[in-house]
Design a protein around this motif. Sequence first.
Motif, PDB file in Angstrom:
ATOM      1  N   LEU A  28       0.695  -0.834  -0.058  1.00 51.87           N
ATOM      2  CA  LEU A  28       0.139  -0.040  -0.048  1.00 51.87           C
ATOM      3  C   LEU A  28       1.039   1.141  -0.253  1.00 51.87           C
ATOM      4  O   LEU A  28       2.107   1.293   0.041  1.00 51.87           O
ATOM      5  CB  LEU A  28      -1.105   0.485   1.647  1.00 51.87           C
ATOM      6  N   ILE A  29       0.057   2.440  -0.777  1.00 52.84           N
ATOM      7  CA  ILE A  29       1.397   3.258  -0.020  1.00 52.84           C
ATOM      8  C   ILE A  29       0.012   4.991   0.356  1.00 52.84           C
ATOM      9  O   ILE A  29      -1.140   4.481   0.447  1.00 52.84           O
ATOM     10  CB  ILE A  29       1.395   4.366  -2.094  1.00 52.84           C
ATOM     11  N   ASN A  30       0.335   5.879   0.635  1.00 48.08           N
ATOM     12  CA  ASN A  30      -0.086   6.648   1.088  1.00 48.08           C
ATOM     13  C   ASN A  30      -0.110   8.182   0.530  1.00 48.08           C
ATOM     14  O   ASN A  30       0.916   8.382   0.212  1.00 48.08           O
ATOM     15  CB  ASN A  30      -0.093   6.942   2.644  1.00 48.08           C
ATOM     16  N   THR A  31      -1.127   8.890   0.386  1.00 45.56           N
ATOM     17  CA  THR A  31      -1.076  10.069  -0.508  1.00 45.56           C
ATOM     18  C   THR A  31      -0.904  10.903   0.091  1.00 45.56           C
ATOM     19  O   THR A  31      -0.676  12.293  -0.987  1.00 45.56           O
ATOM     20  CB  THR A  31      -2.347  10.455  -0.949  1.00 45.56           C
ATOM     21  N   GLU A  32       0.249  10.819   1.366  1.00 45.44           N
ATOM     22  CA  GLU A  32       0.832  12.170   2.016  1.00 45.44           C
ATOM     23  C   GLU A  32       2.682  11.992   1.529  1.00 45.44           C
ATOM     24  O   GLU A  32       2.747  13.225   0.867  1.00 45.44           O
ATOM     25  CB  GLU A  32       0.909  11.862   3.989  1.00 45.44           C
ATOM     26  N   CYS A  33       2.888  10.832   1.683  1.00 48.14           N
ATOM     27  CA  CYS A  33       4.253  11.334   1.190  1.00 48.14           C
ATOM     28  C   CYS A  33       4.575   9.414  -0.120  1.00 48.14           C
ATOM     29  O   CYS A  33       5.608   9.553  -0.488  1.00 48.14           O
ATOM     30  CB  CYS A  33       4.948  10.287   2.470  1.00 48.14           C
ATOM     31  N   TYR A  34       3.400   8.679  -0.102  1.00 48.06           N
ATOM     32  CA  TYR A  34       3.472   8.114  -1.418  1.00 48.06           C
ATOM     33  C   TYR A  34       4.783   6.859  -1.250  1.00 48.06           C
ATOM     34  O   TYR A  34       5.440   6.290  -1.764  1.00 48.06           O
ATOM     35  CB  TYR A  34       3.894   8.461  -2.488  1.00 48.06           C
ATOM     36  N   HIS A  35       5.218   6.798   0.056  1.00 49.43           N
ATOM     37  CA  HIS A  35       6.242   5.436   0.788  1.00 49.43           C
ATOM     38  C   HIS A  35       5.418   4.196   0.473  1.00 49.43           C
ATOM     39  O   HIS A  35       4.501   3.999   1.696  1.00 49.43           O
ATOM     40  CB  HIS A  35       7.149   5.529   2.334  1.00 49.43           C
ATOM     41  N   LYS A  36       6.474   2.790  -0.167  1.00 47.09           N
ATOM     42  CA  LYS A  36       5.577   1.983   0.030  1.00 47.09           C
ATOM     43  C   LYS A  36       5.782   0.711   1.187  1.00 47.09           C
ATOM     44  O   LYS A  36       6.846   0.821   1.661  1.00 47.09           O
ATOM     45  CB  LYS A  36       5.623   1.040  -1.355  1.00 47.09           C
ATOM     46  N   MET A  37       4.556   0.174   1.457  1.00 49.06           N
ATOM     47  CA  MET A  37       4.604  -0.356   3.080  1.00 49.06           C
ATOM     48  C   MET A  37       3.546  -1.358   2.817  1.00 49.06           C
ATOM     49  O   MET A  37       2.945  -1.339   1.765  1.00 49.06           O
ATOM     50  CB  MET A  37       4.633   0.308   4.541  1.00 49.06           C
ATOM     51  N   CYS A  38       4.009  -2.842   3.460  1.00 46.74           N
ATOM     52  CA  CYS A  38       3.205  -4.247   2.928  1.00 46.74           C
ATOM     53  C   CYS A  38       1.644  -3.549   3.659  1.00 46.74           C
ATOM     54  O   CYS A  38       1.796  -2.920   4.740  1.00 46.74           O
ATOM     55  CB  CYS A  38       3.539  -4.924   3.253  1.00 46.74           C
ATOM     56  N   GLU A  39       0.561  -4.207   3.098  1.00 45.02           N
ATOM     57  CA  GLU A  39      -0.343  -4.190   4.437  1.00 45.02           C
ATOM     58  C   GLU A  39      -0.471  -4.369   5.894  1.00 45.02           C
ATOM     59  O   GLU A  39      -0.741  -3.817   7.053  1.00 45.02           O
ATOM     60  CB  GLU A  39      -1.356  -4.869   4.040  1.00 45.02           C
TER      61      GLU A  39
END
Length: 333
Positions: A28-39
């Motif tokens: 998943l990614i977050n629209t604040e910083c677009y850093h990726k991590m697993c669910e």
Amino acid sequence: MDGISRSEDEVCPICKLDTYMNPSMRFLINTECYHKMCESCVDKIYSQGPAPCPYPSCGKTLRKNRFKRQLFSDVRVEREVDVRKRVAKVFNRRQEEFASLKDYNDYLEEVETAIFNLVNKVDVEATEARLEAYEAANAQAIAANASLQSREAENAKLMQNLEEERRRQQRTSALEESLAEQELKREVERKVIKELATAKEGEAESAVRKAFAAAQKTVQLKKSSARRSGRQTPAVSFEDTALSMIQSKSATNATRDDLPYDPLEGEEYINDLYTVRDHYYDPFLDNIENSQQAIASGFGVKNVYEQVLFEAFLGLGCLIENEKSRHDAVVAN
């Protein structure tokens, strides 16, 4: 993991687990910083509320409800698409709202400038302030245009559904007409061959007319039945068909390919998907066509080609998901 290369997309940078050990892992990614991590990491870190991004030197506060699946392989494209969606919700004026095309183009240029600044992190604070000020000053117009866009989207969806239904009915009607046409043509041929088999020399035309009269009665019964069920049976010129058989060849050697058959009157179903060749390589059909039984019965191999191609191309334009939904609804009931 020896000998197995792992890309960044396969390994979570937080917990270091990979898709090799956990094939069901989702990133998943977050629209604040677009850093990726697993669910799993998202659940562990953000289930209790907002928390800083675990990436070094990021420091942005993230919330679980802002995480989403990444649609594009390039995160820069993902970010630009999200920025465009966000800006479009605020700058949603339409061309008819402007006095001239120049004013509308100037407005579009302003929108693109805001998008460029946010995507490339140029004057972000000033751009954000301008967006907030514009949204506050034009809240009523923005809401009205959003409502109008929503209605237009609903109407477009409705028109799409109607068009899909029209195409489905057209395919069904075309198939019914094709089957009815073949059935009626076979009825004429059977009666003509039966009459000619017992006709005396010189009485061929009289026998054909007698067969035509009998076939015409059968056709009228089918037409009446079709009208009662709400369908239209294609009108067939049986007399011209039968007489053409006599004029072109002797009845014993006539085949279905010799019939200048005009199956429809009025609007015609036009095939623009394929072309039927006179012959295809098929030893099985060739042997049947050249047999005495096939010649006597009026069998024509081209009719087989036409039917096979018609059935093969019948599904083009068919929307499978809609057909599956209808099937599931029928099964559920």
